[in-house]
Design an enzyme around this catalytic site. Sequence first.
Site, PDB file in Angstrom:
ATOM      1  NE  ARG A 130      -3.510  -2.235   2.850  1.00 55.30           N
ATOM      2  CZ  ARG A 130      -3.206  -3.393   3.447  1.00 55.30           C
ATOM      3  NH1 ARG A 130      -1.989  -3.576   3.960  1.00 55.30           N
ATOM      4  NH2 ARG A 130      -4.101  -4.360   3.549  1.00 55.30           N
ATOM      5  CG  HIS A 157      -5.992  -8.691   1.319  1.00 56.13           C
ATOM      6  ND1 HIS A 157      -6.227  -9.077   0.013  1.00 56.13           N
ATOM      7  CD2 HIS A 157      -5.946  -7.327   1.296  1.00 56.13           C
ATOM      8  CE1 HIS A 157      -6.322  -8.011  -0.756  1.00 56.13           C
ATOM      9  NE2 HIS A 157      -6.158  -6.944  -0.002  1.00 56.13           N
ATOM     10  NE  ARG A 194      -3.238  -3.528  -1.387  1.00 56.60           N
ATOM     11  CZ  ARG A 194      -2.630  -4.326  -0.505  1.00 56.60           C
ATOM     12  NH1 ARG A 194      -1.316  -4.468  -0.549  1.00 56.60           N
ATOM     13  NH2 ARG A 194      -3.331  -4.970   0.408  1.00 56.60           N
ATOM     14  CE  LYS A 208      -5.771  -0.514   5.330  1.00 53.29           C
ATOM     15  NZ  LYS A 208      -7.099  -0.785   4.762  1.00 53.29           N
ATOM     16  CE1 TYR A 224      -6.737  -7.014  -6.926  1.00 54.06           C
ATOM     17  CE2 TYR A 224      -6.687  -8.190  -4.842  1.00 54.06           C
ATOM     18  CZ  TYR A 224      -6.571  -7.027  -5.558  1.00 54.06           C
ATOM     19  OH  TYR A 224      -6.292  -5.853  -4.910  1.00 54.06           O
ATOM     20  CG  HIS A 272      -5.409   0.611  -3.809  1.00 54.26           C
ATOM     21  ND1 HIS A 272      -4.739   0.667  -2.605  1.00 54.26           N
ATOM     22  CD2 HIS A 272      -6.363  -0.343  -3.659  1.00 54.26           C
ATOM     23  CE1 HIS A 272      -5.277  -0.197  -1.753  1.00 54.26           C
ATOM     24  NE2 HIS A 272      -6.249  -0.829  -2.371  1.00 54.26           N
TER      25      HIS A 272
END
Length: 300
Positions: free
Chosen positions: A149, A272, A249, A173, A281, A246
């Site tokens: 990210r 994730h 990404r 995150k 995806y 993004h």
Amino acid sequence: MENVNKSLQLFKEYLQIEKNYSEYTIVHYEQSIEHFFLFLNQESISNLSDVTYSDVRLYLTELYKKQYARRTVAKKISTLRSFFNFLLREKLISQNPFSLVSLPKREQKLPHFLYEEELEKLFKVSDVSTSLGQRDQALLELLYATGIRVSECCKLTLQDLDFSVGTVFVHGKGNKQRYVPFGSYAEQALTNYIQKSRKELLKKASVHTNSLFLNFRGGPLTTRGVRLILNNMIKKTSSTIHISPHVLRHTFATHLLNEGADMRSVQELLGHENLSSTQVYTHVTKDHLRNIYLSSHPRA
């Protein structure tokens, strides 16, 4: 509304310190909550503990009247539910009026990604004879090589790179950390940048920094700065394609799956928490497989 604003400040501190959310994410949370505060003001509700399920339903009606997209409504409700859960945890309210609200189903939009030909154009636009050009090339190579990210990229320091094994240590995150490998192209671009242009940029800094990517003044590069760099690259290619960190990404994940990588590995590389975030995806790769089938099968 003083207590209301104080509650928001406490929540922002919680997101920053306990959840370790990026500044970009916190701003979006704040905007959604302040939008709800405006609604409360219109309804003459001055205390958050007085908000009821009926008030929430009325707020939802207002959002739909103003024709907000389902995705936007879902984000606002999710943010407000988290905010009121925090207030409940801190015993500032006795119940969460958003706990009974179901999120609207999101529109299934396929993530936008770049084809290899489009990427090749981008990799050729930077003038690598200049300090900023070398930096831009290293930035682009690393974003595509790792799929990290933009907020994670801007947190990187020199110590996070391990050239001996070709990995970068990513601070993700919610204080989650992971190692992500990078290839020879990224390694070469990063080596050129660190050994030459980063040192030149650092001379312009008023304060020393260990940040990996620097701006033209020698300070740490921000997420906004990364977006500006990518936009300038696109302008140089005279292309009409849209690009953001993004998108790179998305491209990273799509290309890996197209080449046969398993979804669990891609999930881990992307950082994730849930596999469902990675599964989006597969829609892109299924489309890719269908095109191959239609163009290759004799009776397609």
